[in-house]
Design an enzyme around this catalytic site. Structure first.
Site, short mmCIF file in Angstrom:
data_model
loop_
_atom_site.label_atom_id
_atom_site.label_comp_id
_atom_site.label_asym_id
_atom_site.label_seq_id
_atom_site.Cartn_x
_atom_site.Cartn_y
_atom_site.Cartn_z
N GLU A 420 0.83 -1.22 0.00
CA GLU A 420 0.00 0.00 0.00
C GLU A 420 0.86 1.26 0.00
O GLU A 420 0.71 2.15 0.84
CB GLU A 420 -0.98 -0.02 1.16
CG GLU A 420 -1.97 -1.16 1.04
CD GLU A 420 -3.10 -1.13 2.06
OE1 GLU A 420 -3.12 -0.23 2.92
OE2 GLU A 420 -3.98 -2.01 1.96
N GLU A 512 -3.96 -9.26 0.08
CA GLU A 512 -4.44 -9.07 1.46
C GLU A 512 -5.96 -9.01 1.43
O GLU A 512 -6.53 -8.29 0.61
CB GLU A 512 -3.84 -7.77 2.00
CG GLU A 512 -4.08 -7.55 3.47
CD GLU A 512 -3.36 -6.29 3.97
OE1 GLU A 512 -2.18 -6.07 3.63
OE2 GLU A 512 -4.01 -5.52 4.70
C1 GAL Z 1 -4.21 -2.82 5.29
C2 GAL Z 1 -2.72 -2.76 5.59
C3 GAL Z 1 -2.36 -3.64 6.76
C4 GAL Z 1 -3.31 -3.41 7.90
C5 GAL Z 1 -4.72 -3.67 7.43
C6 GAL Z 1 -5.77 -3.53 8.52
O1 GAL Z 1 -4.62 -1.76 4.52
O2 GAL Z 1 -1.99 -3.19 4.48
O3 GAL Z 1 -1.05 -3.38 7.17
O4 GAL Z 1 -3.17 -2.10 8.32
O5 GAL Z 1 -5.03 -2.76 6.42
O6 GAL Z 1 -7.05 -3.78 8.00
#
Ligand code: GAL
Length: 821
Positions: A420, A512
């Site tokens: 991100e 993710e």
């Molecule tokens: C994502 C990020 C992670 C964590 C997650 C929580 O956007 O890449 O590191 O913060 O959100 O939902």
């Protein structure tokens, strides 16, 4: 004759075995007997101050985990609300006179952060990055013989926030002292690839980098042997010349017949043994474990491993080990991977930084597909003092070292150049991505390069069907650029099915997903209050339960994520969706989304911080493994008048029938793409029984009983025998039971532990994200019936006895034996 032979061996041993100068490389664990001091004042002359308080300890060491939780610590609760600061380490050691002609290196696997190192007051250098391994050459500054050497390390984690999660502080990974000949194989000095693999044979290409620090050219022989299960498979020898003060990289090809392939189910490993000879004398040996496998990310079929489709069923994990903080312990990591394997997980994403080397060794051995990640930020910061500060000066070196360190691991299939990254939305990001890609490609051509991007179009308008279009001002420049080999983005699961239209030429991975939120053991019911039903992520905290609990039914997630079931349903539907990495496998310290004190750790894990699975673990197990599963929840301790939702995850069966006190509540079957079945049942004390059946035959039976008052404690160790090495661990699950042996699901009793024998308590936990009790105490509250004690062996044989006491409960104890086998 016998006596003659004995003499002969004795002479051999005396001439070669005991002669230290005959030794080739030695790699000594350099963790023991350091002195540590936490700096009270910011002053460079600190070391000279006589009032400095030093304590003796063994590495790996994380000083933050020993501190108190406080909202006002500069790390904030995102960083785990624990203290940072500046720490000093020092250690004295002797080097034998006989080794005067040898070279000595010190290898740090990772120091968080901003480490600076001195040997005998000579400054060796600085390494800001807290996750990468690094080496210094000690040789020119060493005292040989009786005079001591002193190594000093300054660790500065005082400028915070510098991380979006708990980082830990200190020399939290292993340290090694490496002794070599002046001519030796370089650090991370081999690169093994297998360019051609068929059923009949594999071509193994091995590049070996050798440095010559002699003042003359050396003629050497490099002998490379490939071993499988310690047996020689093939070997190759070459005469080489290396000029003085030079490094030579030699490339050779070996053939292996009928190669044993590395796979997730059967992770078979070979070893390349490199031996270097000068004048027929062995001067260096170096071992590189490697695997032989083929893989491809196919536009239509997804991930293929050895030509077979494998859906990547992965989790993201941060690097902390719960109550142990970030101090690396191989057994603690192995336990995490065992729990994940049981769930059916086959992939790990090292969010968001280079992992401990031991993690990749374990993934190689246990069969995990790793997405190895380098950075959470590039030039644009996410936290005030994060890596962006040092980006310009260090990113090239850090990335190069990361690839060199990790590129021989067969478990690594994907390089991630960032998570991100803020610059992804503009051309600056594209330019940086090109630069990083070139750095990676220069060192490894065999893996795909991706990044955990935000979705390809800005999702603020929530139009998930939107086509990826450069005319759209919100398009993701990095996704559009074509720089990445694999389009990986985080969340936005509703866009996944548009991938083939949006990116017809690039395969897909969900880097993710999900970000579900749950407190293990806690359940909201519709009949409780309307406010809690359905549970929304925002009211779950701000207007939700005053104790910051979040219901454990798979119903709560962040708005950018989804329930666990929702995302998996999409991923499983299409072959071209090669897989996913759930945020996260384990709860971690820090980031207690959505940020309400006193919470100090995350709710995202499928497994809590103590390592106890939450219920949704069994949804995955029912989907991701072949074993029959029947998981029924919640507990059966409610008030009369409560309507309770009973969920069941099941597999290898057609239906589940539920009974309350032997009265059937009906048979349920999963319809369509459903992943669980549910009954809403008015509470009545007694026994709930679920039976799963296939073709009318019983597969599994589960009973949940109403627990009576708490009366006893059960202690259950993951391993009853551990090694007497001062490192190994036994994880003991503590459950509060009623007199009939049923777990009391709401028990919060405080339990005091005492230990006898050659062991110590190194951590206690219960998975409660709001607890401010110390992980280093010798007591812990049960949390929804359970807590955990972690016991570490000392360096001697014997039996450890751990006892558990709590007011009003029967005392309990367990024995752990110490044994090397
Ligand atoms: C994502 C990020 C992670 C964590 C997650 C929580 O956007 O890449 O590191 O913060 O959100 O939902």
């Amino acid at each position: 004759m016998k006596a003659k032979l004995l003499w002969y061996f004795l002479i051999l041993i005396l001439t070669f075995g005991c002669n230290k100068s005959q030794e080739t490389r030695t790699v000594e664990n350099f963790n023991s007997n350091w002195l540590f001091s936490l700096e009270a004042k910011k002053d460079s002359s600190y070391l000279e101050q006589t009032d400095a308080v030093w304590c003796q300890l063994n590495l790996p060491h994380d000083w933050s985990i020993e501190g108190d939780f406080n909202e006002n610590h500069p790390a904030t609760y995102n960083g785990g609300a624990l203290p940072g600061g500046i720490g000093w380490y020092k250690k004295t050691f002797k080097v034998e006179e006989i080794d005067k002609l040898k070279e000595f290196y010190i290898d740090f696997d990772g120091v968080y952060m901003n480490s600076e190192v001195w040997i005998n007051d000579h400054y060796l250098g600085k390494r800001p990055n807290g996750y990468i391994g690094f080496r210094y050459n000690l040789t020119p500054y060493l005292n040989f013989g009786e005079k001591e050497n002193e190594i000093k390390v300054k660790v500065d984690n005082s400028q915070q926030p510098n991380s979006r999660w708990y980082s830990g502080s200190g020399i939290y990974r292993n340290v090694w002292l490496v002794k070599t000949d002046k001519l030796h194989i370089n650090n991370w000095g081999t690169y093994v690839t297998t360019p051609i693999v068929t059923v009949d044979s594999a071509t193994v290409n091995i590049e070996t980098s050798i440095v010559n620090n002699y003042n003359e050219t050396k003629n050497i022989v490099l002998k490379t042997t490939v071993l499988f299960n310690n047996e020689k498979i093939t070997e190759n020898s070459n005469h080489l010349n290396i000029t003085t003060k030079n490094e030579l990289t030699f490339s050779e090809e070996l053939k292996i017949n009928s190669p044993k392939l590395w796979s997730v189910e059967n992770p078979q490993l070979y070893t390349a043994l490199s031996e270097v000879y000068i004048d027929n004398q062995l001067v260096d040996t170096y071992k590189t474990p490697f695997g032989i496998r083929t893989f491809k990310f196919d536009l239509y079929k997804g991930f293929l491993l050895n030509n077979k489709s494998v859906k990547i069923k992965g989790v993201c994990n941060h690097h902390d080990l719960g109550a142990l903080g970030t101090a690396i312990n191989t057994r603690a990591l192995e336990r995490q991977l065992e729990i994940l394997k049981e769930m059916g997980v086959n992939g790990i994403r090292t969010a968001h930084n280079p992992p401990a080397p031991e993690l990749l060794d374990l993934c190689d051995k246990m069969g995990f597909i790793v997405m190895d990640e380098s950075f959470d930020v590039w030039n644009n910061a996410k936290a005030k003092y994060d890596y962006a500060i040092t980006w310009k000066e260090w990113h090239k070196k850090d990335l190069e070292d990361f690839i060199k360190r990790d590129r021989n691991h067969p478990s690594v299939f994907i390089w991630s150049i960032g998570n991100e990254i803020q610059e992804q939305w503009n051309e600056q990001g594209v330019e940086t991505a090109k630069e990083l890609k070139a750095i990676v490609r220069n060192l490894d051509t065999t893996r795909l390069i991706t990044a955990g991007m935000n979705p390809p179009v800005n999702m603020d308008n929530q139009d998930v069907t939107i086509q990826f279009d450069k005319a759209n001002v919100n398009y993701n420049a990095l996704a559009a650029s074509g720089v990445l080999d694999l389009i990986g983005y985080n969340y936005a699961h509703k866009t996944f099915e548009y991938h083939p239209q949006n990116f017809p030429n690039t395969p897909f991975i969900a880097t993710e997903t999900t970000s579900g939120l749950q407190t293990r053991g806690y359940y909201d019911q519709k009949s409780d209050t309307l406010k809690r039903w359905p549970v929304r992520w925002d009211i779950a905290f701000t207007g939700g339960n005053p104790d910051n609990t979040v219901s454990s039914y798979d119903q709560v997630s962040t708005p950018w994520g989804s329930t666990h079931e929702e995302t998996w349903k999409v991923i499983k539907k299409h072959d071209y969706l090669s897989g996913m990495f759930i945020w996260t496998g384990f709860d971690y310290l820090g980031e207690p989304t959505p940020y309400v004190w006193p919470s100090r750790s995350s709710y995202f894990g499928v497994i809590d911080l103590a390592g106890f699975p939450k219920d949704v673990y069994y949804m995955y197990q029912s989907e991701w493994t072949d074993k029959p599963v029947l998981h029924v929840f919640p507990h059966w301790n409610w008030k009369v008048g409560n309507d309770v939702d009973i969920w069941a995850y099941y597999s290898q069966a057609d239906e589940v029938e539920l009974f309350l006190n032997n009265e059937s509540l009906g048979i349920k079957k999963k319809e369509g793409d459903e992943l669980h079945v549910m009954w809403r049942v008015p509470f009545k004390k007694g026994v709930l029984k679920a039976i799963s059946r296939k073709d009318g035959k019983v597969v599994l039976v589960k009973e949940i009983k109403t627990a009576e008052e708490a009366s006893q404690i059960s202690l259950n160790a993951d391993r009853n025998t551990i090694k007497p090495d001062g490192v190994d661990l036994s994880f003991i699950t503590v459950s509060v039971l009623d007199k009939n042996g049923t777990m009391v699901p709401n028990a919060m009793n405080n339990i005091e532990f005492t230990i006898d024998g050659p062991g110590k308590i190194v951590g206690v936990d219960n998975g409660d994200p709001t607890s401010h009790a110390s992980f280093k105490a010798s007591n812990r509250n049960a949390f929804y019936g359970k807590c955990l004690v972690i016991v570490q062996s000392l360096n001697s044989d014997g039996i450890i006895k751990l006892s558990a006491n709590s007011q009003g409960l029967e005392e309990s104890s367990i024995n752990i034996s110490l044994n090397n086998n």
